[in-house]
Design an enzyme around this catalytic site. Structure first.
Site, PDB file in Angstrom:
ATOM      1  N   LYS A 147       0.876  -1.161   0.000  1.00 58.95           N
ATOM      2  CA  LYS A 147       0.000   0.000   0.000  1.00 58.95           C
ATOM      3  C   LYS A 147       0.917   1.215   0.000  1.00 58.95           C
ATOM      4  O   LYS A 147       1.652   1.453   0.958  1.00 58.95           O
ATOM      5  CB  LYS A 147      -0.906   0.022   1.232  1.00 58.95           C
ATOM      6  CG  LYS A 147      -1.800   1.255   1.233  1.00 58.95           C
ATOM      7  CD  LYS A 147      -2.501   1.499   2.543  1.00 58.95           C
ATOM      8  CE  LYS A 147      -2.770   3.000   2.670  1.00 58.95           C
ATOM      9  NZ  LYS A 147      -3.454   3.344   3.918  1.00 58.95           N
ATOM     10  N   GLY A 160      -7.982   9.750   9.276  1.00 59.32           N
ATOM     11  CA  GLY A 160      -8.319   9.829  10.699  1.00 59.32           C
ATOM     12  C   GLY A 160      -9.431  10.814  11.028  1.00 59.32           C
ATOM     13  O   GLY A 160      -9.787  10.973  12.192  1.00 59.32           O
ATOM     14  N   ALA A 176      -9.266   5.824   3.801  1.00 58.90           N
ATOM     15  CA  ALA A 176      -9.147   7.027   4.641  1.00 58.90           C
ATOM     16  C   ALA A 176     -10.428   7.844   4.706  1.00 58.90           C
ATOM     17  O   ALA A 176     -11.099   8.057   3.696  1.00 58.90           O
ATOM     18  CB  ALA A 176      -8.011   7.946   4.186  1.00 58.90           C
ATOM     19  N   GLY A 177     -10.747   8.302   5.900  1.00 68.01           N
ATOM     20  CA  GLY A 177     -11.844   9.235   6.116  1.00 68.01           C
ATOM     21  C   GLY A 177     -13.137   8.612   6.584  1.00 68.01           C
ATOM     22  O   GLY A 177     -14.075   9.314   6.945  1.00 68.01           O
ATOM     23  N   ASN A 189      -9.086   2.014   9.551  1.00 63.91           N
ATOM     24  CA  ASN A 189      -8.293   1.650  10.725  1.00 63.91           C
ATOM     25  C   ASN A 189      -8.851   2.336  11.972  1.00 63.91           C
ATOM     26  O   ASN A 189      -9.430   1.705  12.844  1.00 63.91           O
ATOM     27  CB  ASN A 189      -6.829   2.032  10.485  1.00 63.91           C
ATOM     28  CG  ASN A 189      -5.913   1.540  11.594  1.00 63.91           C
ATOM     29  OD1 ASN A 189      -6.347   1.130  12.653  1.00 63.91           O
ATOM     30  ND2 ASN A 189      -4.625   1.567  11.362  1.00 63.91           N
ATOM     31  N   THR A 190      -8.701   3.675  12.023  1.00 64.86           N
ATOM     32  CA  THR A 190      -9.048   4.407  13.244  1.00 64.86           C
ATOM     33  C   THR A 190     -10.497   4.196  13.666  1.00 64.86           C
ATOM     34  O   THR A 190     -10.778   4.102  14.867  1.00 64.86           O
ATOM     35  CB  THR A 190      -8.806   5.916  13.036  1.00 64.86           C
ATOM     36  OG1 THR A 190      -7.561   6.078  12.353  1.00 64.86           O
ATOM     37  CG2 THR A 190      -8.734   6.649  14.353  1.00 64.86           C
TER      38      THR A 190
END
Lengths: 257, 321
Positions: free
Chosen positions: A96, A157, A184-185, A206-207
């Site tokens: 990635k 994040g 992301a986001g 992830n987050t």
């Protein structure tokens, strides 16, 4: 079934492995999410030339495919070096590719990204580029050998969810045959469902899971949300309209008046 | 009196020794370092923060950690400061503060005025903060030195710098060797932590300040003589080499964001330690062929060593050695 670089995958969720309360919670979250791919940051868990040996071993034991990432790299050369290290550590050509342009906004540096992708593709890597929703950048990434695109939907994040659904729709239309993964986001399961309904092939996050009060339960929620969005996309959704539409005939009422 | 050998004079080893002496055991301590507490304990924050830690740890950490402040106060009188913890964030990270509050208990919200009343040095610097009134902190170096001194007075024999105890039969041996035990227990891993000390007379703080940060739980703990300990990273690598430029930058930025006067502070020291941890980051007392091992303290050495020490001493007492 989702196919990425000739690998057939049972799940459309790619889960990051950073910032969980503990490796045990992470393992639980991966299992309950059903994710078939986890991403691992090499730089974040590397110090003094020593990599996170025991931590990486725990991740290998999860029994899912590992997608190493170049998170934290700020130039093409840094990212290329990290990708080559990752190939040694995890015995995989998958990478990635993340080249951060600004340490505060974490916005990708698309110029360095395309350059790094060109070199890594030529070197035999299967590159998963983290990019913006810019169509021209997407084209350049494909022209240098990428066979997947991973646009953001909001800053890393931020948990903001799709900021610009029209751009995501345009990207889907521009690259109908390229696997597109929103990376992301994403903050909530409904965000994941929304991008899957737009026809995206998978979601990387992830987050949103690692930072949840109960990460394994949230992982499961995301797994279901992604399935729901995919199923809806394939089932033909109604187009929204301005007026109510009665679902049963109403005789004798002035509906046509 | 049954004789027990404790290997390792860090926070775990000394806490266990205290509990054993209290119950009438005769204890000797073997330590490879030249003094007590020179391993990961030397670089600890010394925050007794069972409520704040719940943000990223299991409930058991809070439950086991609640008694820590009282235990340390009894073991080393005068070293525990019960002044709570203040958690702050930059304006743009306010959602993280809300999240922190949702994940924890035992706190109250403070506004601008409340922050200034509590910490005059931070007056006007933060619009919102969380105050965990029931938490406490201590200076790990002073505390462990004081604990060892008290233990010596009570007859505990210390063998430092790798000296072996005289040929004596021990009823049990306790492994409290911290990171050195990683080789013995395959389930253990090492988690790198970095920290630094700043010195400035221009800032006065009464309690630990936690600054929410996307990567690491950064905190500033006031020490005596105008010194401040700033920590700590958590990196999944078993490396105790010097602090990295990135970590140093993040610490200094965080300190500067808490108070600009930290920009003029002297950087006294940086340090790195390896914390042993199990997959769930919860410590364990393990029965071994020789006796027991108390390990896997992760980032909760001072918070959880008391509970682990009581547990280990209970096991040895039950065995009627």
């Amino acid at each position: 079934m989702l196919s990425l670089y000739d690998a057939k995958l049972s799940s459309r969720l790619l889960l990051g492995t950073a910032r969980y309360p503990s490796p045990a919670v992470l393992a639980d979250a991966v299992t309950r999410s059903g994710a078939a791919i986890v991403t691992v940051s090499l730089r974040r868990e590397t110090s003094g030339g020593k990599t996170g040996g025991a931590f990486f071993e725990l991740i290998r034991q999860l029994g899912v495919r590992i997608l190493p990432n170049t998170a934290g790299c700020h130039s093409a050369s840094e990212a290329i070096l990290t990708a080559r290290m990752a190939r040694e550590v995890f015995s995989t050509d998958w990478i990635k590719l993340e080249v951060i342009g600004h340490h505060d906004s974490l916005q990708p540096d698309v110029f360095e990204l395309v350059e790094a992708a060109r070199i890594l593709c030529a070197d035999g890597f299967s590159v998963f580029p983290y990019t913006t929703d810019d169509l021209v950048v997407g084209e350049k990434l494909l022209s240098v050998g990428c066979r997947i695109l991973m646009p953001w939907c909001a800053p890393i994040g931020s948990a903001a969810g799709p900021r610009n659904p029209s751009a995501l729709t345009a990207m889907r239309a521009a690259f109908p045959d390229v696997p597109l993964i929103v990376d992301a986001g994403i903050g909530r399961p409904s965000h994941a469902t929304m991008v899957m309904e737009l026809g995206y092939d998978a979601v990387l996050l992830n987050t949103a899971v690692a930072g949840a009060g109960d990460p394994p339960a949230m992982a499961e929620a995301f797994g279901q949300a992604i399935e729901a969005g995919r199923l809806a996309y394939r089932s033909g959704m109604l187009e929204p309209r301005d007026m109510a539409v009665p679902s049963t005939p109403v005789f004798g009422k002035g509906v046509f008046a | 009196m049954p004789a027990v050998l404790v290997k390792g004079a860090g926070v775990a080893g000394l806490a266990v020794t205290y509990e054993l002496v209290k119950r009438g055991f005769s204890v000797e301590v073997a330590e490879k370092g030249d003094a007590v507490g020179l391993g990961a304990s030397h670089f600890a924050g010394g925050m007794l923060a069972p409520f704040c830690e719940r943000e990223a740890a299991e409930d058991i950490v809070t439950t086991l950690g609640l008694a820590a402040a009282g235990w340390w106060e009894a073991a080393v009188p005068g070293e525990v400061h019960r002044r709570g913890t203040l958690v702050v964030a930059q304006p743009r990270d306010l959602p993280d503060l809300v999240r922190f509050a949702a994940r924890t208990s035992g706190h109250v919200w403070l506004d601008r005025g409340g922050v200034g009343d509590l910490e005059p040095a931070l007056s006007g610097r933060f619009e919102k903060a969380l105050f965990f009134e029931q938490e406490a902190h201590l200076d790990p170096r002073r505390t462990l030195a004081g604990l060892a001194e008290g233990l010596r007075e009570r007859g505990v024999v210390f063998h430092l710098a790798g000296q072996q105890p005289a040929d004596r039969r021990f009823a049990a041996m306790l492994d409290c060797t911290g990171a050195a035990a990683i080789r013995l227990f395959p389930e253990l891993r090492g988690v790198r932590g970095e920290m630094l000390y700043l010195e400035t007379p221009d800032v006065t703080l009464s309690r630990p300040i936690r600054m929410l940060h996307p990567r690491h739980p950064i905190y500033i703990v006031p020490r005596d003589n105008h010194r401040f300990m700033v920590g700590a990273t958590m990196i999944e690598a078993e490396d105790d080499g010097p602090i990295t430029a990135r970590s140093l930058t993040e610490f200094l930025n965080a300190a500067y964001a808490v108070h600009p006067a930290f920009g003029e502070a002297r950087l006294l020291e940086t340090g790195t330690g390896i914390r042993p941890a199990f997959a769930d980051n919860i410590p364990q007392v393990i029965e071994t062929e020789e006796g027991l091992a108390v390990t896997g303290m992760h980032r909760h050495g001072f918070l959880l060593a008391p509970a682990m020490a009581v547990r280990a001493a209970d096991i040895l007492t039950r065995k009627r050695l």
